[in-house]
Motif scaffolding. Sequence first.
Motif, PDB file in Angstrom:
ATOM      1  N   MET A   1       0.837  -1.183   0.000  1.00  0.00           N
ATOM      2  CA  MET A   1       0.000   0.000   0.000  1.00  0.00           C
ATOM      3  C   MET A   1       0.880   1.243   0.000  1.00  0.00           C
ATOM      4  O   MET A   1       1.438   1.601  -1.015  1.00  0.00           O
ATOM      5  N   LEU A   2       1.082   1.895   1.128  1.00  0.00           N
ATOM      6  CA  LEU A   2       1.921   3.092   1.213  1.00  0.00           C
ATOM      7  C   LEU A   2       3.341   2.777   1.625  1.00  0.00           C
ATOM      8  O   LEU A   2       4.156   3.673   1.749  1.00  0.00           O
ATOM      9  N   LEU A   3       3.641   1.524   1.844  1.00  0.00           N
ATOM     10  CA  LEU A   3       4.949   1.136   2.375  1.00  0.00           C
ATOM     11  C   LEU A   3       6.095   1.656   1.524  1.00  0.00           C
ATOM     12  O   LEU A   3       7.101   2.109   2.043  1.00  0.00           O
ATOM     13  N   ASN A   4       5.952   1.633   0.222  1.00  0.00           N
ATOM     14  CA  ASN A   4       7.041   2.085  -0.619  1.00  0.00           C
ATOM     15  C   ASN A   4       7.208   3.600  -0.588  1.00  0.00           C
ATOM     16  O   ASN A   4       8.229   4.119  -0.995  1.00  0.00           O
ATOM     17  N   LYS A   5       6.241   4.351  -0.098  1.00  0.00           N
ATOM     18  CA  LYS A   5       6.342   5.799   0.024  1.00  0.00           C
ATOM     19  C   LYS A   5       6.948   6.226   1.349  1.00  0.00           C
ATOM     20  O   LYS A   5       7.360   7.360   1.483  1.00  0.00           O
ATOM     21  N   LEU A   6       6.971   5.366   2.329  1.00  0.00           N
ATOM     22  CA  LEU A   6       7.413   5.730   3.672  1.00  0.00           C
ATOM     23  C   LEU A   6       8.902   5.493   3.846  1.00  0.00           C
ATOM     24  O   LEU A   6       9.447   4.513   3.369  1.00  0.00           O
ATOM     25  N   SER A   7       9.540   6.418   4.584  1.00  0.00           N
ATOM     26  CA  SER A   7      10.976   6.316   4.800  1.00  0.00           C
ATOM     27  C   SER A   7      11.333   6.925   6.155  1.00  0.00           C
ATOM     28  O   SER A   7      10.645   7.828   6.641  1.00  0.00           O
ATOM     29  N   ILE A   8      12.405   6.447   6.737  1.00  0.00           N
ATOM     30  CA  ILE A   8      12.918   7.035   7.974  1.00  0.00           C
ATOM     31  C   ILE A   8      13.309   8.478   7.673  1.00  0.00           C
ATOM     32  O   ILE A   8      13.900   8.770   6.646  1.00  0.00           O
ATOM     33  N   GLY A   9      12.948   9.388   8.579  1.00  0.00           N
ATOM     34  CA  GLY A   9      13.263  10.798   8.396  1.00  0.00           C
ATOM     35  C   GLY A   9      12.191  11.572   7.660  1.00  0.00           C
ATOM     36  O   GLY A   9      12.301  12.780   7.481  1.00  0.00           O
ATOM     37  N   GLN A  10      11.125  10.893   7.253  1.00  0.00           N
ATOM     38  CA  GLN A  10      10.039  11.558   6.538  1.00  0.00           C
ATOM     39  C   GLN A  10       9.136  12.281   7.538  1.00  0.00           C
ATOM     40  O   GLN A  10       8.874  11.798   8.631  1.00  0.00           O
ATOM     41  N   LEU A  23       3.563  17.721  14.148  1.00  0.00           N
ATOM     42  CA  LEU A  23       4.483  17.114  13.195  1.00  0.00           C
ATOM     43  C   LEU A  23       5.415  16.133  13.889  1.00  0.00           C
ATOM     44  O   LEU A  23       5.822  16.346  15.042  1.00  0.00           O
ATOM     45  N   PHE A  24       5.782  15.080  13.170  1.00  0.00           N
ATOM     46  CA  PHE A  24       6.687  14.052  13.656  1.00  0.00           C
ATOM     47  C   PHE A  24       7.605  13.604  12.525  1.00  0.00           C
ATOM     48  O   PHE A  24       7.311  13.834  11.356  1.00  0.00           O
ATOM     49  N   PHE A  25       8.680  12.932  12.895  1.00  0.00           N
ATOM     50  CA  PHE A  25       9.521  12.230  11.940  1.00  0.00           C
ATOM     51  C   PHE A  25       9.234  10.743  12.071  1.00  0.00           C
ATOM     52  O   PHE A  25       9.019  10.238  13.174  1.00  0.00           O
ATOM     53  N   ILE A  26       9.252  10.026  10.959  1.00  0.00           N
ATOM     54  CA  ILE A  26       9.155   8.573  11.002  1.00  0.00           C
ATOM     55  C   ILE A  26      10.506   8.038  11.454  1.00  0.00           C
ATOM     56  O   ILE A  26      11.542   8.371  10.879  1.00  0.00           O
ATOM     57  N   VAL A  27      10.494   7.226  12.495  1.00  0.00           N
ATOM     58  CA  VAL A  27      11.705   6.647  13.053  1.00  0.00           C
ATOM     59  C   VAL A  27      11.934   5.238  12.520  1.00  0.00           C
ATOM     60  O   VAL A  27      13.068   4.813  12.331  1.00  0.00           O
ATOM     61  N   GLU A  28      10.832   4.523  12.285  1.00  0.00           N
ATOM     62  CA  GLU A  28      10.932   3.154  11.779  1.00  0.00           C
ATOM     63  C   GLU A  28       9.634   2.774  11.096  1.00  0.00           C
ATOM     64  O   GLU A  28       8.554   3.124  11.565  1.00  0.00           O
ATOM     65  N   VAL A  29       9.738   2.067   9.986  1.00  0.00           N
ATOM     66  CA  VAL A  29       8.566   1.523   9.299  1.00  0.00           C
ATOM     67  C   VAL A  29       8.416   0.085   9.786  1.00  0.00           C
ATOM     68  O   VAL A  29       9.257  -0.763   9.498  1.00  0.00           O
ATOM     69  N   VAL A  30       7.346  -0.170  10.555  1.00  0.00           N
ATOM     70  CA  VAL A  30       7.133  -1.492  11.144  1.00  0.00           C
ATOM     71  C   VAL A  30       6.606  -2.462  10.092  1.00  0.00           C
ATOM     72  O   VAL A  30       7.160  -3.537   9.907  1.00  0.00           O
ATOM     73  N   ASP A  31       5.513  -2.104   9.445  1.00  0.00           N
ATOM     74  CA  ASP A  31       4.944  -2.903   8.357  1.00  0.00           C
ATOM     75  C   ASP A  31       4.076  -1.988   7.502  1.00  0.00           C
ATOM     76  O   ASP A  31       4.179  -0.768   7.604  1.00  0.00           O
ATOM     77  N   HIS A  32       3.210  -2.567   6.663  1.00  0.00           N
ATOM     78  CA  HIS A  32       2.397  -1.746   5.762  1.00  0.00           C
ATOM     79  C   HIS A  32       1.344  -0.931   6.489  1.00  0.00           C
ATOM     80  O   HIS A  32       0.769  -0.008   5.923  1.00  0.00           O
ATOM     81  N   GLU A  33       1.092  -1.237   7.770  1.00  0.00           N
ATOM     82  CA  GLU A  33       0.026  -0.570   8.514  1.00  0.00           C
ATOM     83  C   GLU A  33       0.526   0.340   9.637  1.00  0.00           C
ATOM     84  O   GLU A  33      -0.167   1.285  10.030  1.00  0.00           O
ATOM     85  N   TYR A  34       1.726   0.094  10.162  1.00  0.00           N
ATOM     86  CA  TYR A  34       2.218   0.832  11.322  1.00  0.00           C
ATOM     87  C   TYR A  34       3.609   1.426  11.093  1.00  0.00           C
ATOM     88  O   TYR A  34       4.431   0.851  10.385  1.00  0.00           O
ATOM     89  N   VAL A  35       3.858   2.572  11.750  1.00  0.00           N
ATOM     90  CA  VAL A  35       5.182   3.189  11.802  1.00  0.00           C
ATOM     91  C   VAL A  35       5.435   3.668  13.221  1.00  0.00           C
ATOM     92  O   VAL A  35       4.502   3.835  14.007  1.00  0.00           O
ATOM     93  N   LEU A  36       6.703   3.868  13.546  1.00  0.00           N
ATOM     94  CA  LEU A  36       7.081   4.492  14.806  1.00  0.00           C
ATOM     95  C   LEU A  36       7.432   5.939  14.509  1.00  0.00           C
ATOM     96  O   LEU A  36       8.187   6.218  13.570  1.00  0.00           O
ATOM     97  N   ILE A  37       6.872   6.872  15.312  1.00  0.00           N
ATOM     98  CA  ILE A  37       7.114   8.292  15.079  1.00  0.00           C
ATOM     99  C   ILE A  37       7.676   8.944  16.341  1.00  0.00           C
ATOM    100  O   ILE A  37       7.428   8.480  17.459  1.00  0.00           O
ATOM    101  N   LYS A  54      -2.764   5.117   8.437  1.00  0.00           N
ATOM    102  CA  LYS A  54      -4.002   5.773   8.011  1.00  0.00           C
ATOM    103  C   LYS A  54      -4.368   6.959   8.904  1.00  0.00           C
ATOM    104  O   LYS A  54      -5.198   7.767   8.529  1.00  0.00           O
ATOM    105  N   HIS A  55      -3.736   7.079  10.068  1.00  0.00           N
ATOM    106  CA  HIS A  55      -3.980   8.205  10.968  1.00  0.00           C
ATOM    107  C   HIS A  55      -2.943   9.305  10.809  1.00  0.00           C
ATOM    108  O   HIS A  55      -2.847  10.193  11.658  1.00  0.00           O
ATOM    109  N   LEU A  56      -2.161   9.251   9.744  1.00  0.00           N
ATOM    110  CA  LEU A  56      -1.108  10.235   9.507  1.00  0.00           C
ATOM    111  C   LEU A  56      -1.283  10.899   8.147  1.00  0.00           C
ATOM    112  O   LEU A  56      -1.683  10.245   7.186  1.00  0.00           O
ATOM    113  N   LYS A  57      -0.955  12.197   8.096  1.00  0.00           N
ATOM    114  CA  LYS A  57      -0.828  12.885   6.811  1.00  0.00           C
ATOM    115  C   LYS A  57       0.640  12.818   6.449  1.00  0.00           C
ATOM    116  O   LYS A  57       1.496  13.283   7.201  1.00  0.00           O
ATOM    117  N   ILE A  58       0.943  12.240   5.307  1.00  0.00           N
ATOM    118  CA  ILE A  58       2.321  11.989   4.922  1.00  0.00           C
ATOM    119  C   ILE A  58       2.774  13.080   3.952  1.00  0.00           C
ATOM    120  O   ILE A  58       2.149  13.296   2.923  1.00  0.00           O
TER     121      ILE A  58
END
Length: 92
Positions: A1-10, A23-37, A54-58
């Motif tokens: 889904m959005l996994l290929n758009k997500l990156s650390i530091g985004q 606002l937050f930075f993405i620290v880790e992409v856990v899977d296609h549904e979750y990230v650590l911010i 789905k609860h984030l504006k990227i």
Amino acid sequence: MLLNKLSIGQVVKALSGREQGRLFFIVEVVDHEYVLISDGKTRKLGKPKLKKVKHLKIYDFISEEAKQMIISKQNNTDAFLRAQLTKLDQRI
């Protein structure tokens, strides 16, 4: 889904929850549904927030400096994240 758009530091903005509108930075992409911010203030790198994508504006902006600091796990990263997000908050 959005996994290929997500990156650390985004940069992302929380759309729901207690963090709504911040606002937050993405620290880790856990899977296609979750990230650590993290924002370096309420959510520090030592204890980032697990958030559904789905609860984030990227945003398309990825801070290469923040990405390198997060990956290398340097000590003063929280202060750096706060400073970067303060600058970005005025522009976004």
